[in-house]
Design an enzyme around this catalytic site. Structure first.
Site, PDB file in Angstrom:
ATOM      1  N   LYS A 174      47.485  47.706  43.363  1.00 31.87           N
ATOM      2  CA  LYS A 174      46.156  48.378  43.846  1.00 31.87           C
ATOM      3  C   LYS A 174      45.852  49.831  43.281  1.00 31.87           C
ATOM      4  CE  LYS A 174      44.544  44.849  45.975  1.00 31.87           C
ATOM      5  NZ  LYS A 174      43.334  44.218  45.519  1.00 31.87           N
ATOM      6  N   THR A 218      41.782  37.889  58.199  1.00 33.46           N
ATOM      7  CA  THR A 218      41.453  37.138  57.121  1.00 33.46           C
ATOM      8  C   THR A 218      42.620  36.470  57.138  1.00 33.46           C
ATOM      9  OG1 THR A 218      42.153  38.613  55.432  1.00 33.46           O
ATOM     10  CG2 THR A 218      39.758  38.808  56.458  1.00 33.46           C
ATOM     11  N   SER A 262      39.638  46.592  46.668  1.00 34.76           N
ATOM     12  CA  SER A 262      41.091  47.112  46.854  1.00 34.76           C
ATOM     13  C   SER A 262      41.818  47.253  48.220  1.00 34.76           C
ATOM     14  CB  SER A 262      41.077  48.668  46.196  1.00 34.76           C
ATOM     15  OG  SER A 262      42.645  49.033  46.155  1.00 34.76           O
ATOM     16  N   TYR A 322      52.411  45.123  45.522  1.00 36.05           N
ATOM     17  CA  TYR A 322      51.114  44.989  45.824  1.00 36.05           C
ATOM     18  C   TYR A 322      50.549  46.272  45.596  1.00 36.05           C
ATOM     19  CZ  TYR A 322      47.071  44.218  48.707  1.00 36.05           C
ATOM     20  OH  TYR A 322      45.635  44.418  49.203  1.00 36.05           O
ATOM     21  N   THR A 352      32.884  32.257  41.886  1.00 37.07           N
ATOM     22  CA  THR A 352      33.956  31.610  41.169  1.00 37.07           C
ATOM     23  C   THR A 352      35.123  31.578  41.935  1.00 37.07           C
ATOM     24  OG1 THR A 352      34.776  33.795  40.102  1.00 37.07           O
ATOM     25  CG2 THR A 352      32.888  32.690  39.076  1.00 37.07           C
ATOM     26  N   ASN A 398      37.032  40.538  43.637  1.00 34.81           N
ATOM     27  CA  ASN A 398      37.376  40.121  44.696  1.00 34.81           C
ATOM     28  C   ASN A 398      38.646  39.320  44.865  1.00 34.81           C
ATOM     29  OD1 ASN A 398      37.612  39.610  47.881  1.00 34.81           O
ATOM     30  ND2 ASN A 398      37.230  37.719  46.964  1.00 34.81           N
ATOM     31  N   ASP A 414      40.422  31.042  36.793  1.00 37.99           N
ATOM     32  CA  ASP A 414      41.619  31.695  37.403  1.00 37.99           C
ATOM     33  C   ASP A 414      41.551  33.034  36.619  1.00 37.99           C
ATOM     34  OD1 ASP A 414      44.041  32.597  37.573  1.00 37.99           O
ATOM     35  OD2 ASP A 414      44.931  30.635  37.229  1.00 37.99           O
TER      36      ASP A 414
END
Length: 278
Positions: free
Chosen positions: A152, A183, A134, A148, A32, A83, A56
């Site tokens: 987490k 990444t 996480s 952020y 997705t 994810n 979403d």
């Protein structure tokens, strides 16, 4: 034996890499993402082995609809990989109310709703695995990443509790905690307008490192492909590891943080016991 996976946030980063790796080894993947066309190349190559849907995770109704449809179409899903998420960087008073809401809606509420939507199906089929992505930022904290980290730390606390609630049904959880890796995480960071007062502070120093895409200050970078393989391998481990730390920098930073917290706790033992009722 073929394993079926459900992965959110499959367009890039760990999600895309995991999808590619699993398909190449013959597994089925329900992927997705917000822009399904981003997987057109994989769909053309793997056909029905890849199930794709737009999602979403901030749309709670859509989360339940898509997960219900995935289980209906595929029959069984063995591993759910939570994810989808992103980073917000800025001092606490720099970020806007809208940015705070979006960060929490995506990283916390979105992840919670994916888990809530998947649990009835996993219980009904007699068990399964949920991998909550996480980061080392779920146990340590850096200046400028306060929101952020809030997201987490929140989702890790949620998973710790829910894992106990559903253990009797054969549903297991692993919290994946990678360190900094090569990444698109940095490129996807949302950054509000900076305040001059913070430029010469720790926030300013970290901001410069983030903007220059130089993460040496965080320690050795993790290899994304190795991170993905570690997460995939963890799904075959029984019992499930509650946490999966990946990257030497992640291990070092988490070890230091836990050691300092434990030292501080032990130093307060007398105070803690002194507050008991007589």
């Amino acid at each position: 034996m073929t394993t079926t996976w459900f992965i959110t946030g499959s367009s890039s980063g760990f999600g895309r890499s995991m999808t590619e790796t699993l398909l190449a080894r013959g597994d089925r993947v329900a992927a997705t993402l917000r822009k399904p066309t981003a997987l057109d190349d994989l769909k053309a190559q793997y056909g029905d082995q890849l199930w794709v849907a737009r999602l979403d995770v901030t749309d709670t109704r859509a989360v339940h609809q898509v997960i219900d449809q995935a289980f209906a179409d595929l029959g069984r899903i063995d591993v759910v990989v939570n994810n989808a998420g992103y980073g917000l960087f800025g001092a606490a008073e720099e970020v806007t109310d809208a940015q705070i809401r979006q960060q929490i809606d995506t990283n916390v509420i979105g992840s919670i709703q994916v888990i809530r939507a998947a649990l009835p199906h996993l219980r009904a089929q007699g068990g399964g695995r949920i991998v909550q992505v996480s980061s080392e930022g779920g146990q340590v904290a850096y200046p400028g990443f306060s929101l952020y980290h809030a997201s987490k730390w929140a989702i890790e606390g949620f998973v710790e509790s829910v894992a106990q609630e559903v253990a009797a049904f054969g549903v297991e959880f692993t919290i994946a905690e990678p360190g900094a890796a090569r990444t698109q995480f940095g490129a996807g960071l949302v950054m509000p307008e900076s305040m001059q007062i913070y430029e010469d502070s720790l926030v300013g120093q970290v901001r410069q490192m983030v903007m220059s895409r130089s993460y040496e200050g965080f320690g050795p970078l993790s290899n994304p492909e190795k991170v993905v393989l570690a997460m995939i391998d963890s799904a075959a481990s029984h019992p499930a590891p509650r946490r999966l730390v990946m990257g030497s920098s992640s291990y070092t930073h988490i070890h230091e943080a836990l050691t300092h917290r434990l030292d501080a706790l032990e130093a307060q033992m007398d105070v803690a016991f002194s507050t008991n009722e007589d």
